[in-house]
Design a protein around this motif. Structure first.
Motif, mmCIF file in Angstrom:
data_model
loop_
_atom_site.group_PDB
_atom_site.id
_atom_site.type_symbol
_atom_site.label_atom_id
_atom_site.label_comp_id
_atom_site.label_asym_id
_atom_site.label_seq_id
_atom_site.Cartn_x
_atom_site.Cartn_y
_atom_site.Cartn_z
ATOM 1 N N LEU A 87 0.828 -1.210 0.000
ATOM 2 C CA LEU A 87 0.000 0.000 0.000
ATOM 3 C C LEU A 87 0.860 1.257 0.000
ATOM 4 O O LEU A 87 0.602 2.212 -0.747
ATOM 5 C CB LEU A 87 -0.927 -0.019 1.213
ATOM 6 N N MET A 88 1.919 1.255 0.823
ATOM 7 C CA MET A 88 2.799 2.419 0.888
ATOM 8 C C MET A 88 3.540 2.620 -0.435
ATOM 9 O O MET A 88 3.739 3.758 -0.873
ATOM 10 C CB MET A 88 3.800 2.255 2.028
ATOM 11 N N ALA A 89 3.942 1.540 -1.081
ATOM 12 C CA ALA A 89 4.629 1.657 -2.369
ATOM 13 C C ALA A 89 3.716 2.293 -3.406
ATOM 14 O O ALA A 89 4.122 3.214 -4.142
ATOM 15 C CB ALA A 89 5.104 0.282 -2.837
ATOM 16 N N TRP A 90 2.485 1.832 -3.470
ATOM 17 C CA TRP A 90 1.546 2.375 -4.458
ATOM 18 C C TRP A 90 1.230 3.842 -4.185
ATOM 19 O O TRP A 90 1.215 4.674 -5.101
ATOM 20 C CB TRP A 90 0.257 1.553 -4.457
ATOM 21 N N ILE A 91 1.019 4.185 -2.933
ATOM 22 C CA ILE A 91 0.670 5.568 -2.584
ATOM 23 C C ILE A 91 1.825 6.523 -2.873
ATOM 24 O O ILE A 91 1.623 7.612 -3.414
ATOM 25 C CB ILE A 91 0.231 5.650 -1.104
ATOM 26 N N THR A 92 3.036 6.123 -2.537
ATOM 27 C CA THR A 92 4.168 7.027 -2.786
ATOM 28 C C THR A 92 4.466 7.161 -4.279
ATOM 29 O O THR A 92 4.850 8.241 -4.739
ATOM 30 C CB THR A 92 5.430 6.542 -2.046
ATOM 31 N N LEU A 93 4.282 6.101 -5.041
ATOM 32 C CA LEU A 93 4.471 6.205 -6.486
ATOM 33 C C LEU A 93 3.385 7.067 -7.128
ATOM 34 O O LEU A 93 3.650 7.805 -8.087
ATOM 35 C CB LEU A 93 4.486 4.815 -7.120
ATOM 36 N N LEU A 94 2.166 7.001 -6.599
ATOM 37 C CA LEU A 94 1.098 7.884 -7.064
ATOM 38 C C LEU A 94 1.454 9.336 -6.782
ATOM 39 O O LEU A 94 1.279 10.219 -7.631
ATOM 40 C CB LEU A 94 -0.211 7.498 -6.384
ATOM 41 N N TYR A 95 1.961 9.582 -5.593
ATOM 42 C CA TYR A 95 2.394 10.930 -5.209
ATOM 43 C C TYR A 95 3.528 11.408 -6.123
ATOM 44 O O TYR A 95 3.538 12.561 -6.580
ATOM 45 C CB TYR A 95 2.847 10.898 -3.755
ATOM 46 N N MET A 96 4.474 10.541 -6.398
ATOM 47 C CA MET A 96 5.611 10.906 -7.249
ATOM 48 C C MET A 96 5.148 11.309 -8.648
ATOM 49 O O MET A 96 5.711 12.215 -9.276
ATOM 50 C CB MET A 96 6.584 9.727 -7.337
ATOM 51 N N LYS A 97 4.097 10.670 -9.128
ATOM 52 C CA LYS A 97 3.576 10.954 -10.470
ATOM 53 C C LYS A 97 3.083 12.385 -10.598
ATOM 54 O O LYS A 97 3.087 12.969 -11.676
ATOM 55 C CB LYS A 97 2.446 9.966 -10.791
ATOM 56 N N SER A 98 2.668 12.996 -9.480
ATOM 57 C CA SER A 98 2.103 14.341 -9.527
ATOM 58 C C SER A 98 3.162 15.421 -9.689
ATOM 59 O O SER A 98 2.846 16.558 -10.052
ATOM 60 C CB SER A 98 1.307 14.616 -8.248
ATOM 61 N N GLY A 99 4.427 15.109 -9.379
ATOM 62 C CA GLY A 99 5.488 16.095 -9.539
ATOM 63 C C GLY A 99 5.404 17.255 -8.575
ATOM 64 O O GLY A 99 5.652 18.405 -8.951
ATOM 65 N N VAL A 100 5.078 16.985 -7.322
ATOM 66 C CA VAL A 100 4.924 18.053 -6.333
ATOM 67 C C VAL A 100 6.210 18.847 -6.162
ATOM 68 O O VAL A 100 6.192 20.066 -6.005
ATOM 69 C CB VAL A 100 4.472 17.454 -4.981
ATOM 70 N N GLU A 101 7.337 18.158 -6.184
ATOM 71 C CA GLU A 101 8.609 18.848 -5.948
ATOM 72 C C GLU A 101 9.091 19.662 -7.144
ATOM 73 O O GLU A 101 10.101 20.366 -7.049
ATOM 74 C CB GLU A 101 9.700 17.825 -5.578
ATOM 75 N N ARG A 102 8.387 19.563 -8.272
ATOM 76 C CA ARG A 102 8.784 20.276 -9.491
ATOM 77 C C ARG A 102 10.188 19.888 -9.954
ATOM 78 O O ARG A 102 10.919 20.677 -10.526
ATOM 79 C CB ARG A 102 8.693 21.795 -9.282
ATOM 80 N N LEU A 103 10.579 18.665 -9.632
ATOM 81 C CA LEU A 103 11.857 18.129 -10.076
ATOM 82 C C LEU A 103 11.599 16.931 -10.981
ATOM 83 O O LEU A 103 10.694 16.132 -10.720
ATOM 84 C CB LEU A 103 12.712 17.692 -8.885
ATOM 85 N N SER A 104 12.382 16.792 -12.015
ATOM 86 C CA SER A 104 12.242 15.633 -12.902
ATOM 87 C C SER A 104 12.941 14.436 -12.269
ATOM 88 O O SER A 104 14.159 14.476 -12.052
ATOM 89 C CB SER A 104 12.861 15.947 -14.257
ATOM 90 N N PRO A 105 12.202 13.374 -11.944
ATOM 91 C CA PRO A 105 12.838 12.223 -11.301
ATOM 92 C C PRO A 105 13.881 11.575 -12.206
ATOM 93 O O PRO A 105 13.752 11.564 -13.428
ATOM 94 C CB PRO A 105 11.657 11.264 -11.044
ATOM 95 N N HIS A 106 14.913 11.047 -11.602
ATOM 96 C CA HIS A 106 15.949 10.345 -12.352
ATOM 97 C C HIS A 106 15.357 9.062 -12.951
ATOM 98 O O HIS A 106 14.554 8.383 -12.310
ATOM 99 C CB HIS A 106 17.113 9.999 -11.417
ATOM 100 N N PRO A 107 15.728 8.721 -14.192
ATOM 101 C CA PRO A 107 15.152 7.514 -14.822
ATOM 102 C C PRO A 107 15.383 6.234 -14.031
ATOM 103 O O PRO A 107 14.595 5.287 -14.146
ATOM 104 C CB PRO A 107 15.873 7.464 -16.172
ATOM 105 N N LEU A 108 16.458 6.183 -13.234
ATOM 106 C CA LEU A 108 16.749 4.966 -12.478
ATOM 107 C C LEU A 108 16.033 4.912 -11.129
ATOM 108 O O LEU A 108 16.133 3.904 -10.437
ATOM 109 C CB LEU A 108 18.259 4.843 -12.247
ATOM 110 N N SER A 109 15.342 5.978 -10.764
ATOM 111 C CA SER A 109 14.711 5.998 -9.441
ATOM 112 C C SER A 109 13.622 4.935 -9.308
ATOM 113 O O SER A 109 13.541 4.242 -8.283
ATOM 114 C CB SER A 109 14.133 7.382 -9.137
#
Length: 492
Positions: A87-109
């Protein structure tokens, strides 16, 4: 049906491979990654239901009979931890998809995140001491990769601070595994449980001391805890939330499993664990009270709250009867689930603060309560839960631990737990007063240019809702927790 036992490891590994194959196609990588995490949630729900209906599931891999084969086993304790992890993995990946930090995630993340989740789930599912070590190191390697992505000086410094003490813990853990194998001739938990009963008490105490020290280091217990608040702030917010929710909990899970279900730990060792727990609680909350960076405050609170879990485990080991042990171990498990959800949510909400103000420094921000009332309301839920305000989940978690301390007449331990709650209130009120209540020090409005997208709001709202549900209906989780530790300990 027992083949389902390996799904918590195979699914994250499959998602990792898919993420690697789509490194140059960011949109597909995100879709496959989030989809893989969603499938893991469904598989975890299925496993949890199967364990509730059929009992413990296990499978032996490698073509060797017990106790030599690679044994995967999911009992109720493992099933619950895998479900929360998924559940935590899915929720954090959903959050990451929104781009809250305005940073482009590294492709290997994303590949590294799924590899880390595979390591966490593997540690929860294995029934073998050496394989516990192996999955721990899979988790460590992926965590180091996530810390190093980007190659900035701050990140490399964090890698060193994370790696050095954890390498020491790794060497201790490997040494403990080797010595235990030399003394007993076994590594599977069932065989260890049987063979350890005939070991001389002095030998067993020495072996378990080394094992416990290794796990305490990896769990950021006193006095070797400074690596955690030094390393975690270098991570992106969603990854930091995942680290905060899961990584130290693998250590607490391992201590709970090995102490409550495999070895009969000597009383002196549990007495020492109790005092280490108190020192961990105090050191963590004092660090949180001192700092002004939201990330460091929350990181120090990981340490402080881990102390409560250690305290409950120590009380379980010192209990005079099986009922007392059951209650204390159940409190430890309840507290672990509560803390995973609340702590991850607080870090995700810290990302909202950064998005709207441009800083994590409490001295440079303010005014969010008036301009972002919904954010203030959602933020209040995990804050009040972490402090232990009724009727939220943190209140019941702390009540269960402190009640057992009083039941065993450990008055100093109980007093320390109550005092730490008071200091937790102070440090969390500092966040509230500085970031939300006081006006902005420069009289500037918050940054409106990039408000968080819907997936991030869904993530934090879900976690706050779960926190409230666990608070209003604690008996469901408590019943599962007590039953899980009863099965773990083999109590009829």
């Amino acid at each position: 049906m027992n083949a389902l036992v390996v799904l918590p490891v195979l699914l994250p590994l499959a998602a990792m491979l898919c993420s690697v194959f789509t490194l140059r196609q960011r949109a597909w990588q995100e879709r496959l990654s989030l989809g893989g995490a969603g499938v893991l949630v469904l598989a975890a729900c299925l496993l949890f239901w199967q364990v509730m209906v059929r009992g413990t599931l296990e499978i032996t891999l490698g073509g060797w009979p017990a106790p030599y084969g690679i044994l995967f086993r999911i009992d109720l304790l493992s099933a619950l931890m895998v479900l929360v992890t998924a559940l935590m993995a899915w929720i954090t990946l959903l959050y990451m998809k929104s781009g809250v930090e305005r940073l482009s995630p590294h492709p290997l993340s994303l590949p590294l995140i799924h590899g880390m989740i595979a390591g966490v789930c593997g540690a929860f599912c294995t029934a073998d001491l050496f394989n516990l070590y192996v999955w721990y190191e899979v988790m460590l390697v992926c965590a180091l990769g996530l810390l190093a992505l980007g190659g900035r000086i701050l990140q490399l410094d964090a890698v060193f601070k994370y790696f050095a003490p954890n390498l020491f813990g790794t060497l201790l853990l490997l040494m403990a595994v080797g010595l235990i194998y030399a003394a007993t001739g076994h590594l599977q938990f069932d065989a260890l449980h049987q063979s350890s009963t005939v070991l001389p008490e002095a030998v067993l105490t020495a072996l378990l001391t080394i094992l416990l020290l290794a796990l305490l280091i990896k769990s950021a217990a006193f006095p070797l805890y400074a690596w955690l608040p030094a390393a975690y702030p270098a991570l992106p917010v969603p990854v930091m939330a995942l680290f905060a929710g899961l990584l130290t909990k693998v250590g607490t899970y391992a201590i709970l499993r090995l102490n409550g279900g495999v070895f009969a730990s000597p009383e002196a060792l549990m007495e020492g664990l109790g005092w280490i727990a108190v020192a961990t609680m105090v050191a963590g909350v004092l660090g949180a009270a001192y700092h002004w960076d939201i990330r460091r405050i929350l990181a120090f609170h990981i340490i402080s709250q881990i102390g409560y879990i250690f305290l409950a485990i120590a009380l379980g080991g010192l209990a005079r009867d099986s009922a007392g042990a059951q209650a204390a171990y159940g409190a430890a498990l309840f507290y672990t689930v509560h803390h995973i959800i609340v702590k991850a949510n607080l870090f995700l909400l810290a990302g909202f603060v950064l998005n709207n103000t441009g800083s994590f420094d409490l001295r440079k921000i303010g005014g969010l309560a008036g301009s972002k009332p919904l954010l203030a309301l959602i933020f209040a839920v995990p804050v009040l839960s972490l402090v232990g305000i009724p009727p939220l989940s943190g209140f019941w978690a702390k009540l269960l631990v402190i009640r057992e301390a009083f039941a065993q007449e450990r008055l100093l331990w109980a007093a320390a737990a109550l005092a730490v709650s008071g200091l937790t209130l102070y440090s969390m009120m500092k966040i509230w007063m500085e970031a939300f209540w006081k006006p902005h020090p420069d009289g500037k409005p918050e940054n409106e240019a990039d408000t968080p997208l819907l997936p991030a709001w869904i993530s934090v709202t879900m976690l706050s809702a779960i926190t409230m549900l666990l608070g209003f209906f604690p008996q469901a989780l408590l019943t599962v927790s007590v039953q899980a530790v009863r099965i773990m300990a083999g109590i009829p």
